[in-house]
Enzyme design. Structure first.
Site, PDB file in Angstrom:
ATOM      1  N   LYS A  90       0.987  -1.086   0.095  1.00  0.00           N
ATOM      2  CA  LYS A  90       0.077  -0.085   0.034  1.00  0.00           C
ATOM      3  C   LYS A  90       0.824   1.126  -0.058  1.00  0.00           C
ATOM      4  O   LYS A  90       1.708   1.398   0.796  1.00  0.00           O
ATOM      5  CB  LYS A  90      -0.919  -0.079   1.223  1.00  0.00           C
ATOM      6  CG  LYS A  90      -2.113  -0.980   1.024  1.00  0.00           C
ATOM      7  CD  LYS A  90      -3.116  -0.793   1.998  1.00  0.00           C
ATOM      8  CE  LYS A  90      -4.134  -1.999   2.130  1.00  0.00           C
ATOM      9  NZ  LYS A  90      -4.889  -1.843   0.785  1.00  0.00           N
TER      10      LYS A  90
ATOM     11  N   ASP B 163      -8.929  -3.888   9.073  1.00  0.00           N
ATOM     12  CA  ASP B 163      -9.375  -4.722   8.096  1.00  0.00           C
ATOM     13  C   ASP B 163      -9.856  -6.049   8.555  1.00  0.00           C
ATOM     14  O   ASP B 163     -10.095  -6.979   7.952  1.00  0.00           O
ATOM     15  CB  ASP B 163      -7.977  -5.113   7.210  1.00  0.00           C
ATOM     16  CG  ASP B 163      -8.500  -5.382   5.714  1.00  0.00           C
ATOM     17  OD1 ASP B 163      -9.511  -5.021   5.279  1.00  0.00           O
ATOM     18  OD2 ASP B 163      -7.543  -5.756   5.062  1.00  0.00           O
TER      19      ASP B 163
ATOM     20  N   GLU C 228      -6.082  -9.637  -0.616  1.00  0.00           N
ATOM     21  CA  GLU C 228      -5.909 -10.786  -0.047  1.00  0.00           C
ATOM     22  C   GLU C 228      -7.161 -11.309   0.712  1.00  0.00           C
ATOM     23  O   GLU C 228      -7.134 -12.323   1.071  1.00  0.00           O
ATOM     24  CB  GLU C 228      -4.957 -10.546   0.892  1.00  0.00           C
ATOM     25  CG  GLU C 228      -5.240  -9.663   2.236  1.00  0.00           C
ATOM     26  CD  GLU C 228      -5.842  -8.299   2.195  1.00  0.00           C
ATOM     27  OE1 GLU C 228      -5.728  -7.617   0.812  1.00  0.00           O
ATOM     28  OE2 GLU C 228      -6.738  -7.909   2.768  1.00  0.00           O
TER      29      GLU C 228
ATOM     30  N   ARG D  67     -10.243 -11.556  -0.146  1.00  0.00           N
ATOM     31  CA  ARG D  67     -11.272 -12.595  -1.053  1.00  0.00           C
ATOM     32  C   ARG D  67     -10.544 -14.116  -0.978  1.00  0.00           C
ATOM     33  O   ARG D  67     -11.056 -14.937  -0.854  1.00  0.00           O
ATOM     34  CB  ARG D  67     -11.285 -12.075  -2.312  1.00  0.00           C
ATOM     35  CG  ARG D  67     -10.054 -11.752  -3.084  1.00  0.00           C
ATOM     36  CD  ARG D  67     -10.318 -10.980  -4.462  1.00  0.00           C
ATOM     37  NE  ARG D  67     -10.365  -9.628  -4.158  1.00  0.00           N
ATOM     38  CZ  ARG D  67     -10.783  -8.544  -4.895  1.00  0.00           C
ATOM     39  NH1 ARG D  67     -10.777  -8.887  -6.326  1.00  0.00           N
ATOM     40  NH2 ARG D  67     -10.912  -7.385  -4.671  1.00  0.00           N
TER      41      ARG D  67
HETATM   42  N1  BES Z   1      -8.455  -3.986   2.971  1.00  0.00           N
HETATM   43  C1  BES Z   1      -8.408  -3.618   1.590  1.00  0.00           C
HETATM   44  C2  BES Z   1      -9.781  -2.803   0.926  1.00  0.00           C
HETATM   45  C3  BES Z   1      -9.848  -1.388   1.774  1.00  0.00           C
HETATM   46  C4  BES Z   1      -9.401  -0.514   1.378  1.00  0.00           C
HETATM   47  C5  BES Z   1     -10.631  -1.114   3.171  1.00  0.00           C
HETATM   48  C6  BES Z   1      -9.596   1.105   1.819  1.00  0.00           C
HETATM   49  C7  BES Z   1     -10.781  -0.050   3.461  1.00  0.00           C
HETATM   50  C8  BES Z   1     -10.187   1.199   2.974  1.00  0.00           C
HETATM   51  C9  BES Z   1      -8.466  -4.559   0.637  1.00  0.00           C
HETATM   52  O1  BES Z   1      -7.614  -5.670   0.992  1.00  0.00           O
HETATM   53  C10 BES Z   1      -7.537  -4.242  -0.552  1.00  0.00           C
HETATM   54  O2  BES Z   1      -6.414  -3.724  -0.599  1.00  0.00           O
HETATM   55  N2  BES Z   1      -8.462  -4.101  -1.537  1.00  0.00           N
HETATM   56  C11 BES Z   1      -7.693  -3.568  -2.960  1.00  0.00           C
HETATM   57  C12 BES Z   1      -8.194  -4.428  -4.018  1.00  0.00           C
HETATM   58  C13 BES Z   1      -7.498  -4.267  -5.440  1.00  0.00           C
HETATM   59  C14 BES Z   1      -6.079  -4.611  -5.078  1.00  0.00           C
HETATM   60  C15 BES Z   1      -8.115  -4.785  -6.352  1.00  0.00           C
HETATM   61  C16 BES Z   1      -8.317  -2.155  -3.269  1.00  0.00           C
HETATM   62  O3  BES Z   1      -9.575  -1.757  -2.863  1.00  0.00           O
HETATM   63  O4  BES Z   1      -7.555  -1.243  -3.557  1.00  0.00           O
HETATM   64 ZN    ZN Z   2      -7.492  -5.891   3.055  1.00  0.00          ZN
HETATM   65 MN    MN Z   3      -5.591  -5.449   0.716  1.00  0.00          MN
END
Ligand code: BES
Ligand code: ZN
Ligand code: MN
Length: 500
Positions: free
Chosen positions: A276, A288, A350, A352
């Site tokens: 991230k 999360d 991750e 999913r």
């Molecule tokens: N935990 C995150 C989703 C999230 C993002 C929750 C912001 C709360 C606030 C998840 O694991 C994630 O990183 N999702 C990615 C998916 C992408 C790589 C397809 C996302 O949403 O950017």
């Molecule tokens: Zn996540």
């Molecule tokens: Mn993630």
């Protein structure tokens, strides 16, 4: 805080607010119209109410609060709370007003608070529960991580004034439900070095002990034996061992329905090698595990309420998503416990992967319905913002059941499409599917990915709560921080018999 209903009937079918002998009184006033409460308040204050409101510029707009200190009089503190236009007044507005008014009275130092609201248009029992919940949850204050606690006085008593006699019937359920919401808030707010996978497992063990639930805790080796390659792939980059939690509530006699609640339990999500970046809220990724917090909070409430005729299974595949020499690489192929192979084109998708194995496990229990909750996608936050969670379901009856439980509990859901044609976004040239599709419609492809791990025709719903688990500015009945979102929807749905 002790919560009860108290009659202030003057014998002639009218309310006399002067009968309330506590130090604080909260009264809701509409911005227009001539509701009897207005006259009853005027009688109590013994003043020209309209002139007073004019002088203090109180308009009765939603959220407006006016605290009147009355030295030497009783009640010593009277709080007026605006309700807006009576035509737009509903359960959500009632919750917001009750929370704001009671919080103001508490700040004014009232120990025993009477609350008088115009609830004629609403069902008495639901209105009483909504006010009680909102008042209690609005006063929530988390001081666990301070070295010295600030002064925090909670009222001793909240009296709901002048409601129908049936109103008190639901009040016994307020304590268990609020305690569940508060547990969820505590878990979400806990830093990632405290709410670790083992930390969550410890909480599950405490719930099992305190509320007579059965706990099955699966260690890494147990999960390996079940072939949970997707979940364990995510967990392998962390020094902390994964903990797969399965908590069970069984009713006293002969259960007829069985449901599974599955919660995403990433105690920290760094993104892995798809790390991230700044601005992607990496420092907030302790939340999360918001799905698992909702599920554990709901189990606390269920364990205390002990509904008849329904067996409830809570399932959390908890772990961390970290970077190390042993972490999964972008491009790795993992095999889930249903045999499907997944090309990990993005290690940050991750959740999913962990849910895939958790859903396969849940299906093996042959439940009548499965509901999963997950902080799954940033795309859902963009689509629906921080007040509304996304709902995907293959069953209209299940979706309707969750929507109505959410509405009654003051939580907002919006149904989103499981559009089959978007499945091509997850097509892999190497494995059965990829874990990540294109950015547009990202919360929909995430839901479609999950569907691949649920038995066909089994009623299943997915709630993407990425936006709703946390609020920097706070909500009407939630101070800034963790909201405990999902607990009230789950508990309400189960208490309604888990329609699906
Ligand atoms: N935990 C995150 C989703 C999230 C993002 C929750 C912001 C709360 C606030 C998840 O694991 C994630 O990183 N999702 C990615 C998916 C992408 C790589 C397809 C996302 O949403 O950017
Ligand atoms: Zn996540
Ligand atoms: Mn993630």
């Amino acid at each position: 805080m002790d919560i009860r209903c108290i009659s202030v009937d003057n014998g002639a079918g009218d309310n006399d607010l002067g009968q309330w002998d506590g130090g604080g009184l909260v009264v809701g006033l509409f911005s227009e119209g001539d509701h009897p409460l207005r006259r009853q308040l005027g009688a109590l204050l013994g003043d020209d109410l309209d002139a007073l409101l004019e002088r203090r510029r109180f308009r009765g707009k939603p959220g407006e609060c006016l605290a009147l200190d009355r030295i030497g009089a009783s009640p010593a503190s009277v709080v007026l709370v605006g309700l807006g236009n009576p035509d737009h007044f509903d359960g959500a507005a009632l919750r917001a007003a009750a929370a704001a008014g009671v919080r103001t009275a508490n700040r004014a130092g009232a120990r025993r608070i009477g609350l008088a609201m115009p609830v004629e248009g609403l069902e008495a029992r639901a209105a009483a529960s909504a006010m009680a919940e909102a008042a209690r949850l609005g006063l929530y204050h988390d001081q666990r991580f301070r070295s010295e606690a600030e002064q925090d006085s909670q009222p001793e008593e909240l009296a709901l004034l002048g409601l129908a006699t049936t109103a008190a019937e639901g009040l016994a359920e307020v304590e268990p439900i609020c305690a569940g919401v508060e547990l969820a808030r505590q878990l979400v707010a806990s830093p990632p070095n405290v709410a670790t996978p083992a930390g969550l497992a410890e909480i599950a063990a405490e719930l099992a002990r305190d509320f007579d639930l059965e706990l099955r805790l699966l260690e890494r080796a147990d999960c390996e034996a079940l072939g949970m390659g997707a979940y364990l792939g995510v967990a392998q980059g962390s020094d902390l061992p994964p903990k797969f939690i399965h908590l069970i509530y069984r009713p006293a006699s002969g259960s007829c329905r069985r449901v599974a609640l599955v919660g995403k339990g990433l105690t920290f999500d760094s993104g892995g090698y798809n790390l991230k970046v700044a601005g992607s809220q990496i420092e907030m990724m302790k939340y999360d595990m918001g799905g698992s917090a909702a599920v554990l909070g709901a189990m606390r409430a269920i364990g205390q309420l002990r509904p008849a005729g329904i067996e409830v299974h809570a399932i959390v595949a908890s772990c961390e998503n970290m970077i190390s020499g042993n972490a999964i690489r972008p491009g790795d192929v993992l095999t889930a416990s249903n045999g499907k192979t997944i090309e990990v084109n993005n290690t940050d998708a991750e959740g999913r992967l962990t849910l895939a194995d958790a859903l396969v496990y849940a299906c093996k229990l042959e439940p009548d319905a499965i509901v999963d909750l997950a902080t799954l996608t940033g795309a859902c936050v963009i689509a629906l913002g921080e007040e509304i969670a996304g709902l995907w379901s293959c069953s209209d009856a299940l979706a309707a059941g969750l929507e109505s439980a959410a509405k009654a509990g003051g939580e907002a859901l919006w149904r989103m499409p499981l559009r089959d044609s978007y499945k091509v976004g997850l097509k892999s040239h190497l494995a059965d599917l990829k874990n990540t599709g294109p950015r547009p419609g990202g919360s929909i492809t995430a839901a479609l990915f999950l569907r691949d791990f649920v038995t066909a025709d089994l009623p299943w719903a997915h709630l993407d709560i990425a936006g709703t688990v946390w609020s920097d500015k706070g909500r009407s009945d939630s101070p800034p921080g963790a909201t405990g979102f999902g607990v009230r929807t789950l508990v309400g749905w189960i208490q309604a018999g888990a329609p699906a």
